[in-house]
Design an enzyme around this catalytic site. Structure first.
Site, PDB file in Angstrom:
ATOM      1  N   TYR A 119       0.787  -1.244   0.242  1.00  0.00           N
ATOM      2  CA  TYR A 119      -0.424  -0.186   0.344  1.00  0.00           C
ATOM      3  C   TYR A 119       1.363   1.264   0.115  1.00  0.00           C
ATOM      4  O   TYR A 119       0.129   2.433  -0.521  1.00  0.00           O
ATOM      5  CB  TYR A 119      -0.574   0.035   1.430  1.00  0.00           C
ATOM      6  CG  TYR A 119      -2.210  -0.715   0.800  1.00  0.00           C
ATOM      7  CD1 TYR A 119      -2.554  -1.839   0.554  1.00  0.00           C
ATOM      8  CD2 TYR A 119      -3.573  -0.112   1.579  1.00  0.00           C
ATOM      9  CE1 TYR A 119      -3.454  -2.500   1.015  1.00  0.00           C
ATOM     10  CE2 TYR A 119      -4.967  -0.627   0.944  1.00  0.00           C
ATOM     11  CZ  TYR A 119      -4.753  -1.473   0.850  1.00  0.00           C
ATOM     12  OH  TYR A 119      -6.114  -2.903   0.861  1.00  0.00           O
ATOM     13  N   LYS A 146       3.535 -15.380   1.895  1.00  0.00           N
ATOM     14  CA  LYS A 146       3.672 -15.805   0.516  1.00  0.00           C
ATOM     15  C   LYS A 146       5.050 -16.175   0.736  1.00  0.00           C
ATOM     16  O   LYS A 146       5.894 -15.720  -0.324  1.00  0.00           O
ATOM     17  CB  LYS A 146       3.536 -15.335  -0.945  1.00  0.00           C
ATOM     18  CG  LYS A 146       1.344 -15.750  -0.901  1.00  0.00           C
ATOM     19  CD  LYS A 146       1.288 -16.792  -1.015  1.00  0.00           C
ATOM     20  CE  LYS A 146       1.847 -17.202  -3.126  1.00  0.00           C
ATOM     21  NZ  LYS A 146       1.110 -18.119  -3.519  1.00  0.00           N
ATOM     22  N   ASP A 153      -6.100  -7.168   3.989  1.00  0.00           N
ATOM     23  CA  ASP A 153      -7.579  -6.679   3.069  1.00  0.00           C
ATOM     24  C   ASP A 153      -8.427  -7.678   2.673  1.00  0.00           C
ATOM     25  O   ASP A 153      -9.640  -7.912   2.596  1.00  0.00           O
ATOM     26  CB  ASP A 153      -6.722  -5.722   1.956  1.00  0.00           C
ATOM     27  CG  ASP A 153      -8.645  -4.677   1.038  1.00  0.00           C
ATOM     28  OD1 ASP A 153      -8.705  -4.779   1.586  1.00  0.00           O
ATOM     29  OD2 ASP A 153      -7.918  -4.986  -0.115  1.00  0.00           O
TER      30      ASP A 153
HETATM   31  C1  IPM Z   1      -9.795  -1.618   3.823  1.00  0.00           C
HETATM   32  C2  IPM Z   1     -11.037  -0.941   2.305  1.00  0.00           C
HETATM   33  C3  IPM Z   1      -9.598   0.435   2.260  1.00  0.00           C
HETATM   34  C4  IPM Z   1      -8.206  -1.253   1.750  1.00  0.00           C
HETATM   35  C5  IPM Z   1      -9.790   1.149   1.227  1.00  0.00           C
HETATM   36  C6  IPM Z   1     -10.693   1.942   1.113  1.00  0.00           C
HETATM   37  C7  IPM Z   1      -8.486   1.925   0.800  1.00  0.00           C
HETATM   38  O1  IPM Z   1     -10.925  -1.619   1.726  1.00  0.00           O
HETATM   39  O2  IPM Z   1      -9.918  -0.817   4.558  1.00  0.00           O
HETATM   40  O3  IPM Z   1     -10.614  -3.139   3.796  1.00  0.00           O
HETATM   41  O4  IPM Z   1      -8.011  -1.349   0.401  1.00  0.00           O
HETATM   42  O5  IPM Z   1      -7.920  -0.846   2.828  1.00  0.00           O
HETATM   43 MG    MG Z   2     -11.037  -4.277   2.085  1.00  0.00          MG
END
Ligand code: IPM
Ligand code: MG
Length: 368
Positions: free
Chosen positions: A142, A192, A249
């Site tokens: 991210y 992984k 996620d």
């Molecule tokens: C989550 C959401 C977020 C992420 C988005 C909205 C940026 O999917 O909190 O799971 O990917 O972390």
């Molecule tokens: Mg999410």
């Protein structure tokens, strides 16, 4: 002593509707339990972009750093799809997570008995399910650099970087082990390591932390793809799952469906302790802004309300009040209260967001 402070960032889509029900719950605690919060509100996401040209104004960021806890609704919507990446609603949320250093994201997946038949899996697979996914939230793919889209020769290349330092892995591992000690004392770490060096390091560091500090906790490792499969096959084998930002996620959305609906899952994002001993904290439902149903009173406010219960537990040391709120939710579900997300096509008429709020408040009253 001053009252504990909350910053509400309801955001976009169904965010404001579900947060409206949370505000009623907060008021209930003020009048009925003498737990008064100083509540302020501000903008995040698309609504902040519309007003300020940025998904998170610096003043809002500064406020978030000062309060005892942030409550967030949801961000995003199709009207923002074509914005530059740096201006997208999601960047507002990611900036909060990063600058508040909220490295430990707790996503509990609990199956309420009343919803066990509504899960896409068989009742005996999900009934009584109570697992906790601990997702690393401030690093990994991210945020890793380099990133971007550039041109090489005559074609475009998209790049993101998965990057984890030892200390980032160690601190989220510790928070998972600590949680496990207060639950069923089992941690499964997912990465992984078979294809990613960051996964190899992840496994090494989690193992070292375990060896040195948490030998009393049972630790296992799983490749994240196998973990996804096991979550669907027999989720009750897990207690705490610790994993990186991207796998967390994905796995948490999958775990959400085990419980019947994405509209049920709360989360807490915790950082280091502040001067007053409370952790930096942000609470938000796992579901998104659901633009397709926004503004229609159809949204399920439970995930957002349960996120406030997590705030009571993790920020305000009020575990028994958190239990009270969770039990109120359980009671209304047992009594058959269902928003649209909790009903199949033939299952009768759903109640609205506000009526679900009414029912939960009535159950709170009944708990006194
Ligand atoms: C989550 C959401 C977020 C992420 C988005 C909205 C940026 O999917 O909190 O799971 O990917 O972390
Ligand atoms: Mg999410």
């Amino acid at each position: 002593m001053s009252n504990p402070s909350l910053l509400i960032l309801a955001g976009d889509g169904i965010g404001p509707e579900v947060m409206a029900e949370v505000k009623r719950v907060i008021d209930w605690y003020g009048t009925k339990r003498d737990m008064v919060f100083d509540v302020s509100e501000d903008l995040v996401g698309g609504c902040a972009y519309d007003k300020h040209g940025t998904p998170l104004h610096d003043d809002t960021m500064a406020k978030a750093q000062e309060v005892d806890a942030v409550l967030l609704g949801a961000v995003g919507g199709p009207q923002y799809d074509d914005l530059d990446f740096s201006l997208k609603p999601e960047r507002g949320l990611l900036r909060l997570r990063k600058e508040m250093d909220l490295f430990s994201n707790l996503r509990p997946a609990q199956c309420f008995d009343a919803l066990a038949d509504f899960s896409s899996l068989k009742r005996d697979v999900v009934a009584g399910l109570d697992i906790m996914i601990v997702r690393e939230l401030t690093s990994g793919v991210y945020f890793g650099e380099p990133r971007g889209i550039h041109t090489e020769g005559n074609e475009r290349v998209g790049i993101n970087t998965q990057r984890y330092t030892e200390s980032e892995i160690a601190r989220v591992a510790r928070s998972a082990f600590e949680l496990a000690r207060r639950r069923s004392n089992k941690v499964c770490s997912m990465e992984k390591a078979n294809v990613m060096e960051s996964g190899v390091l992840w496994r090494q560091v989690v193992t070292e932390v375990h060896q040195k500090e948490y030998q009393d906790v049972e630790l296992s490792h799983m490749y994240a793809d196998a973990g996804a499969m096991q979550l669907c096959r027999w989720p009750k084998q897990f207690d705490v799952i610790v994993t990186d930002n991207l796998f967390g996620d994905l796995l948490s959305d999958a775990a959400a469906m085990l419980t019947g609906s994405l509209g049920m899952l709360p989360s807490a994002s915790l950082g280091l302790p502040m001067a007053n001993g409370r952790p930096k904290a942000l609470y938000e439902p796992v579901h998104g802004s659901a633009p397709d149903i926004a503004g229609q009173g159809k949204a399920n406010p439970i995930a957002c309300i349960l996120s406030f219960a997590m705030a009571l537990r993790y920020s305000f040391d009020a575990g028994s009040e958190a239990d009270r709120l969770e039990q109120a939710v359980e009671r209304v579900l047992a009594d058959g209260a269902r928003t649209a997300d909790l009903l199949g096509p033939e299952d009768g008429t759903p109640i609205s967001t506000t009526v679900m709020g009414d029912r939960i408040l009535a159950a709170l009253d009944a708990s006194l």
